[in-house]
Write an enzyme that holds these catalytic residues in place. Structure first.
Site, PDB file in Angstrom:
ATOM      1  N   LYS A  13       0.815  -1.213   0.000  1.00 60.69           N
ATOM      2  CA  LYS A  13       0.000   0.000   0.000  1.00 60.69           C
ATOM      3  C   LYS A  13       0.858   1.278   0.000  1.00 60.69           C
ATOM      4  O   LYS A  13       0.597   2.199  -0.764  1.00 60.69           O
ATOM      5  CB  LYS A  13      -0.907  -0.020   1.227  1.00 60.69           C
ATOM      6  CG  LYS A  13      -2.045   0.949   1.193  1.00 60.69           C
ATOM      7  CD  LYS A  13      -3.185   0.461   2.081  1.00 60.69           C
ATOM      8  CE  LYS A  13      -2.752   0.307   3.521  1.00 60.69           C
ATOM      9  NZ  LYS A  13      -2.691   1.624   4.208  1.00 60.69           N
ATOM     10  N   ARG A  88      -9.434   4.383   9.093  1.00 58.12           N
ATOM     11  CA  ARG A  88      -9.074   2.994   9.359  1.00 58.12           C
ATOM     12  C   ARG A  88     -10.177   2.233  10.071  1.00 58.12           C
ATOM     13  O   ARG A  88     -10.003   1.080  10.465  1.00 58.12           O
ATOM     14  CB  ARG A  88      -7.757   2.897  10.124  1.00 58.12           C
ATOM     15  CG  ARG A  88      -7.652   3.836  11.305  1.00 58.12           C
ATOM     16  CD  ARG A  88      -6.512   3.461  12.175  1.00 58.12           C
ATOM     17  NE  ARG A  88      -6.751   2.145  12.740  1.00 58.12           N
ATOM     18  CZ  ARG A  88      -5.828   1.390  13.307  1.00 58.12           C
ATOM     19  NH1 ARG A  88      -4.599   1.803  13.363  1.00 58.12           N
ATOM     20  NH2 ARG A  88      -6.136   0.218  13.809  1.00 58.12           N
ATOM     21  N   ARG A 127      10.681 -11.501   4.808  1.00 56.49           N
ATOM     22  CA  ARG A 127      11.589 -10.348   4.824  1.00 56.49           C
ATOM     23  C   ARG A 127      12.774 -10.563   5.764  1.00 56.49           C
ATOM     24  O   ARG A 127      12.596 -11.045   6.878  1.00 56.49           O
ATOM     25  CB  ARG A 127      10.814  -9.133   5.346  1.00 56.49           C
ATOM     26  CG  ARG A 127      10.567  -8.084   4.312  1.00 56.49           C
ATOM     27  CD  ARG A 127       9.884  -6.908   4.991  1.00 56.49           C
ATOM     28  NE  ARG A 127       8.673  -6.544   4.294  1.00 56.49           N
ATOM     29  CZ  ARG A 127       7.658  -5.904   4.845  1.00 56.49           C
ATOM     30  NH1 ARG A 127       7.677  -5.596   6.127  1.00 56.49           N
ATOM     31  NH2 ARG A 127       6.609  -5.586   4.134  1.00 56.49           N
ATOM     32  N   ARG A 161      12.681  -9.087  11.646  1.00 57.95           N
ATOM     33  CA  ARG A 161      12.190  -8.192  12.688  1.00 57.95           C
ATOM     34  C   ARG A 161      10.977  -8.820  13.369  1.00 57.95           C
ATOM     35  O   ARG A 161      10.207  -9.545  12.734  1.00 57.95           O
ATOM     36  CB  ARG A 161      11.765  -6.845  12.074  1.00 57.95           C
ATOM     37  CG  ARG A 161      12.933  -5.998  11.610  1.00 57.95           C
ATOM     38  CD  ARG A 161      12.440  -4.665  11.123  1.00 57.95           C
ATOM     39  NE  ARG A 161      11.406  -4.870  10.106  1.00 57.95           N
ATOM     40  CZ  ARG A 161      11.039  -3.950   9.220  1.00 57.95           C
ATOM     41  NH1 ARG A 161      11.620  -2.760   9.240  1.00 57.95           N
ATOM     42  NH2 ARG A 161      10.104  -4.191   8.339  1.00 57.95           N
ATOM     43  N   ARG A 172      -2.010  -8.683  12.762  1.00 55.46           N
ATOM     44  CA  ARG A 172      -2.303  -7.441  12.037  1.00 55.46           C
ATOM     45  C   ARG A 172      -3.405  -7.659  11.007  1.00 55.46           C
ATOM     46  O   ARG A 172      -4.248  -6.788  10.775  1.00 55.46           O
ATOM     47  CB  ARG A 172      -1.034  -6.913  11.356  1.00 55.46           C
ATOM     48  CG  ARG A 172      -0.071  -6.236  12.351  1.00 55.46           C
ATOM     49  CD  ARG A 172       1.306  -6.049  11.771  1.00 55.46           C
ATOM     50  NE  ARG A 172       1.333  -5.176  10.616  1.00 55.46           N
ATOM     51  CZ  ARG A 172       2.339  -5.143   9.723  1.00 55.46           C
ATOM     52  NH1 ARG A 172       3.373  -5.950   9.870  1.00 55.46           N
ATOM     53  NH2 ARG A 172       2.292  -4.326   8.715  1.00 55.46           N
TER      54      ARG A 172
END
Ligand SMILES: [Zn+2]
Length: 217
Positions: A13, A88, A127, A161, A172
């Site tokens: 996004k 949101r 990642r 991370r 999330r």
């Protein structure tokens, strides 16, 4: 054009928001930037937001809405803007409607970036970031380093991370489903939603988005 961008974490996004704003010549307004700007300029709203954040609490909707209102009234946003991260939840969406109505303006589109859940998890959980420089980013599948666990640029150690762990990503996504997804239905009832796939190369997704915005579907 006045656009709201929505999509799950991991759909790219932020990247698309920057690119679309540039192509459409409208400011990219993200909540993260709003908070940072208000806090660094020490505005009243910034001080208020910081007091909540320092206490480990969420910044209340009213504060976020007031910051967005202030930003949308700047001269560069006169011909449009692209909102990223705001609204949101449905109550923020309702507040935004009120705010726009008071100004006599309307949203043109709500661009919904769609990505399958498993793909989103794979993108984020794969990642790996360099311990020496967080700008050195790799992906175990999509852009693997030459040597496992070692940064190609500086030889630093690569790690995952906490934010990128599969568990965190699933949490999330859950928050996105329960709080943010309902705004898609809210805007669908207004005939504003344009859904595109967020899969594939970044350039292709941008072209797809521009095309969809132009044709309004
Ligand atoms: Zn490195």
């Amino acid at each position: 054009m006045r656009i709201v961008l929505v999509g799950p974490p991991g759909a790219g996004k932020g990247t698309q928001a920057t690119r679309l704003a540039e192509k459409l010549r409208i400011p990219h307004i993200s909540t993260g930037d709003l908070f940072r700007a208000n806090i660094s300029r020490q505005t009243e709203l910034g001080k208020l937001a910081k007091s909540y954040m320092d206490a480990g609490n969420l910044v209340p909707d009213e504060v976020t809405i007031a910051m967005a209102k202030d930003r949308m009234s700047q001269p560069d946003a006169e011909n449009g803007f692209l909102l990223d991260g705001f609204p949101r939840n449905v109550s923020q969406a309702e507040a935004l409607d009120e705010l726009l109505k008071a100004e006599g303006i309307k949203l043109d589109a709500v661009l919904d970036l769609e990505a399958p859940e498993d793909e989103v998890v794979k993108r984020i959980a794969g990642r790996r970031v360099c311990r020496k420089d967080s700008a050195h980013v790799f992906h175990v599948t999509y852009s693997p380093p030459k040597q496992d666990g070692v940064c190609d640029y500086c030889g630093g150690e690569l790690y995952q991370r906490d934010d990128d762990s599969e568990e965190t990503v699933r949490t999330r996504l859950e928050v996105y489903h329960t709080q943010t997804e309902p705004i898609i239905d809210y805007y669908r009832a207004q005939g504003l939603v344009v859904t595109i796939s967020a899969m594939g190369p970044v350039d292709e997704v941008t072209s797809r988005a521009l095309e969809a915005l132009k044709s309004g579907q």
